[in-house]
Motif scaffolding. Structure first.
Motif, short mmCIF file in Angstrom:
data_model
loop_
_atom_site.label_atom_id
_atom_site.label_comp_id
_atom_site.label_asym_id
_atom_site.label_seq_id
_atom_site.Cartn_x
_atom_site.Cartn_y
_atom_site.Cartn_z
N LEU A 225 0.36 -0.47 9.23
CA LEU A 225 -0.23 -1.37 8.24
C LEU A 225 -1.72 -1.13 8.03
CD1 LEU A 225 1.61 -4.72 9.05
CD2 LEU A 225 2.25 -2.91 7.44
N VAL A 226 -2.50 -1.17 9.11
CA VAL A 226 -3.96 -1.00 8.97
C VAL A 226 -4.27 0.41 8.46
CG1 VAL A 226 -6.16 -0.94 10.19
CG2 VAL A 226 -4.51 -2.75 10.69
N ARG A 227 -3.56 1.39 8.96
CA ARG A 227 -3.77 2.77 8.53
C ARG A 227 -3.53 2.95 7.04
NH1 ARG A 227 0.71 6.20 6.87
NH2 ARG A 227 1.85 5.20 8.56
N VAL A 228 -2.41 2.42 6.53
CA VAL A 228 -2.09 2.55 5.11
C VAL A 228 -3.14 1.85 4.26
CG1 VAL A 228 -0.47 1.84 3.31
CG2 VAL A 228 0.38 2.94 5.39
N ALA A 229 -3.54 0.64 4.66
CA ALA A 229 -4.55 -0.10 3.89
C ALA A 229 -5.87 0.64 3.85
CB ALA A 229 -4.74 -1.50 4.49
N LEU A 230 -6.31 1.17 4.99
CA LEU A 230 -7.57 1.89 5.05
C LEU A 230 -7.53 3.13 4.16
CD1 LEU A 230 -10.38 2.23 6.30
CD2 LEU A 230 -9.30 3.46 8.21
N LEU A 231 -6.45 3.89 4.24
CA LEU A 231 -6.32 5.10 3.42
C LEU A 231 -6.26 4.76 1.94
CD1 LEU A 231 -6.04 8.11 3.11
CD2 LEU A 231 -3.60 7.92 3.66
N HIS A 232 -5.55 3.70 1.59
CA HIS A 232 -5.50 3.27 0.19
C HIS A 232 -6.90 3.03 -0.35
CE1 HIS A 232 -1.09 1.59 -0.03
NE2 HIS A 232 -1.15 2.91 -0.10
N HIS A 233 -7.68 2.24 0.36
CA HIS A 233 -8.98 1.84 -0.17
C HIS A 233 -10.00 2.97 -0.15
CE1 HIS A 233 -8.03 -2.31 -1.11
NE2 HIS A 233 -7.26 -2.30 -0.03
N VAL A 234 -9.86 3.90 0.77
CA VAL A 234 -10.73 5.08 0.73
C VAL A 234 -10.38 5.93 -0.48
CG1 VAL A 234 -11.28 7.26 1.88
CG2 VAL A 234 -11.23 5.14 3.20
N THR A 235 -9.09 6.16 -0.71
CA THR A 235 -8.66 6.95 -1.86
C THR A 235 -9.09 6.31 -3.17
OG1 THR A 235 -6.71 7.76 -0.66
CG2 THR A 235 -6.67 7.96 -3.05
N TRP A 236 -8.88 5.01 -3.30
CA TRP A 236 -9.24 4.32 -4.54
C TRP A 236 -10.75 4.26 -4.74
CZ3 TRP A 236 -5.50 -0.11 -2.88
CH2 TRP A 236 -4.18 0.35 -3.01
N SER A 237 -11.51 4.35 -3.64
CA SER A 237 -12.97 4.36 -3.77
C SER A 237 -13.45 5.61 -4.51
CB SER A 237 -13.62 4.29 -2.39
OG SER A 237 -13.38 3.03 -1.78
N ILE A 238 -12.66 6.69 -4.47
CA ILE A 238 -13.04 7.88 -5.22
C ILE A 238 -12.97 7.57 -6.72
CG2 ILE A 238 -12.56 10.33 -5.61
CD1 ILE A 238 -13.40 9.58 -2.73
N ASN A 239 -11.98 6.78 -7.13
CA ASN A 239 -11.86 6.38 -8.54
C ASN A 239 -12.96 5.43 -8.96
OD1 ASN A 239 -9.44 7.80 -8.56
ND2 ASN A 239 -8.16 5.97 -8.36
N SER A 240 -13.31 4.51 -8.08
CA SER A 240 -14.25 3.45 -8.45
C SER A 240 -15.68 3.80 -8.06
CB SER A 240 -13.81 2.13 -7.80
OG SER A 240 -13.68 2.26 -6.39
N ILE A 241 -15.98 3.83 -6.76
CA ILE A 241 -17.34 4.04 -6.30
C ILE A 241 -17.90 5.38 -6.76
CG2 ILE A 241 -18.79 4.32 -4.24
CD1 ILE A 241 -16.91 2.33 -2.82
N CYS A 242 -17.11 6.44 -6.62
CA CYS A 242 -17.62 7.79 -6.94
C CYS A 242 -17.76 8.04 -8.43
CB CYS A 242 -16.73 8.85 -6.31
SG CYS A 242 -16.83 8.91 -4.50
N HIS A 243 -17.34 7.10 -9.27
CA HIS A 243 -17.60 7.22 -10.70
C HIS A 243 -18.62 6.18 -11.16
CE1 HIS A 243 -14.92 10.25 -12.56
NE2 HIS A 243 -14.26 10.11 -11.41
#
Length: 330
Positions: A225-243
């Protein structure tokens, strides 16, 4: 810049189904938004996120074992590299050629990240590059404008909201090459199966190592659970934060930026400005000190003979893409 949420002629033609209807679907729900894959993804976005929120107080109460941390780390980086090397650099952009066993392994590894079916992931990302930070981009944080309230709304949209919008990128238009591969199509359609496998591995290992149900439970909490959530939000940060923020030393037609503090967790994906300046490059962290574990693994695959025709960035190509004066985000 405001990206209109209205349907464009591009998306309208897609909605009319003008894209290769003779090809089979690579997802159980086809291009339908309320598909079994989307419902599964919604469930495994919400539940792991709640686990991540609970992680700190729970760890304070009963701690976390080295086995739990080991499973979390191992499963995290298997899934992360499956996304970064497999779904992104290989399947989406063709940064290298892979022998058949590596191709299948990367498809499965990426599926273990629980970020949706392979073909749908690739189709969405190819569309993102076609319209990056412009009208038609599935997940630009600048969609609603440049004011602070608009950007806050846009960051939420780019991070997670876009995945549950009614508009769906047609896989037949953006990923016909993958749909034509029976093995890849099968793995993509098996998203729910690979989700179950991904979540089951940590508790099975934890239970067998500790010979206890409690060991299986804590391994599931942290390693699944924690692993999936952490990976999700890191991946999505590329879409949001990195743009939205970051250094922009290279010329690109969008607002992609390099965010150094995400580099290790994102396996090199947060060197996002170079990626958008040169999308097919197998290495994103091209400057001195830019850690890119995905590029290192691709190099090893090449040395082992598993990968070939790797698109490594030449020095002249890097220099040609530099800004005349390195620019930071606004």
């Amino acid at each position: 810049m405001t990206i209109s949420p209205e349907v464009t002629s591009e998306t309208a033609s897609e909605a009319r189904g003008t894209t290769a209807p003779d090809l089979p679907s690579a997802t159980l729900g086809g291009d339908s938004k309320r598909s079994i894959e989307q419902i599964t993804l919604l469930l495994f976005i919400t539940v792991p996120f709640l686990a991540l929120v609970a992680a700190v107080p729970l760890a304070w109460g009963w701690g976390v074992s080295w086995l739990d941390l080991g499973l979390l780390t191992a499963m995290y980086y298997i899934g992360c590299h499956g996304i970064t090397i497999g779904f992104h650099r290989y399947f989406t952009h063709g940064s290298f050629k892979a022998k058949r066993p590596l191709r299948i392994a990367l498809a499965i590894m990426g599926s273990l990240a629980v970020e949706g079916p392979l073909v749908r992931w690739v189709a969405d990302h190819r569309k993102h590059h076609k319209f990056s930070d412009a009208e038609g981009d599935p997940h630009s944080p600048w969609r609603f404008g440049e004011t602070v309230p608009a950007l806050m709304k846009g960051l939420w949209w780019a991070h997670i909201g876009w995945m549950f919008d009614e508009e769906q990128t047609p896989q037949h238009k953006y990923a016909p090459d993958l749909i034509k591969d029976p093995a890849i199509r099968r793995i993509s359609r098996q998203f729910v199966l690979w989700t179950v496998v991904s979540l089951a591995i940590p508790p099975v290992v934890g239970g067998l190592v500790t010979l206890s149900w409690w060991g299986a439970f804590t391994a599931f909490f942290w390693g699944s659970l924690v692993r999936v959530a952490l990976l999700h939000h890191v991946t999505w940060s590329i879409n949001s934060i990195c743009h939205a923020v970051g250094k922009r030393p290279f010329k690109s037609r969008d607002r992609s930026g390099n965010v150094w503090w995400l580099a290790v967790l994102s396996c090199g994906e947060s060197w996002h400005n170079l990626h958008h300046a040169d999308p097919t490059s197998a290495r994103h962290g091209v400057l001195r000190g830019q850690v890119d574990s995905s590029a290192r693994l691709i190099r090893w695959f090449e040395q082992l003979g598993w990968a070939s025709d790797v698109r490594w960035p030449a020095a002249s190509r890097i220099e040609a893409r530099r800004q005349s004066a390195p620019a930071d985000a606004a």
